[in-house]
Design an enzyme around this catalytic site. Structure first.
Site: not given
Length: 125
Positions: A5, A27, A31-34, A97-98, A116
């Site tokens: 995509k 995953t 997605q939680r990084l949004r 990486h994050d 982290h």
């Protein structure tokens, strides 16, 4: 036809992402990084500072692609080949990486037993 995509990024423009990397992006852990702001609460003072860890990670992935493309040309001139496994590994590292960041994670590292980076390892494993 390519399997993947295009994600439109406000900084880098259109970024093509192959399906194997979309599988990582889709995953819940990624997605939680949004919901995690790269610039903490700066958006409260600067309304356009909405940069998230999600968009940062997509941008990092794109920049790694550019780095690989650049060095692939340079290395080819001296008969060094970058294998697909190494390219994919570098791209996955850039993308993930994050993954261990939480909200205010740098501020909380002073009181938490894990950094982290440690959370990143735990999430990936």
């Amino acid at each position: 036809m390519l399997n993947g995509k295009i994600i439109r990024d406000s900084v880098h423009g259109d970024i093509f992402i192959e399906q194997k990397f979309l599988d990582l992006i889709e995953t819940p852990e990624f997605q939680r990084l949004r919901r995690i702001h790269q610039l903490s609460v700066a958006n409260l003072v600067f309304p356009s500072a909405e940069h998230t860890r999600f968009s940062h990670s997509i941008g990092t992935f794109h920049v790694m692609k550019l780095i690989i493309d650049h060095f692939e040309e340079v290395f080819n001139e001296v008969n060094i080949v970058i294998g697909d496994r190494d390219k994919n590994l570098c791209l996955a590292i850039a993308l993930l990486h994050d993954i261990g960041h939480g909200p205010f994670s740098h501020a909380f590292e002073g009181i938490s037993k894990d950094s982290h980076e440690e959370w990143t390892k735990k999430i990936i494993l």
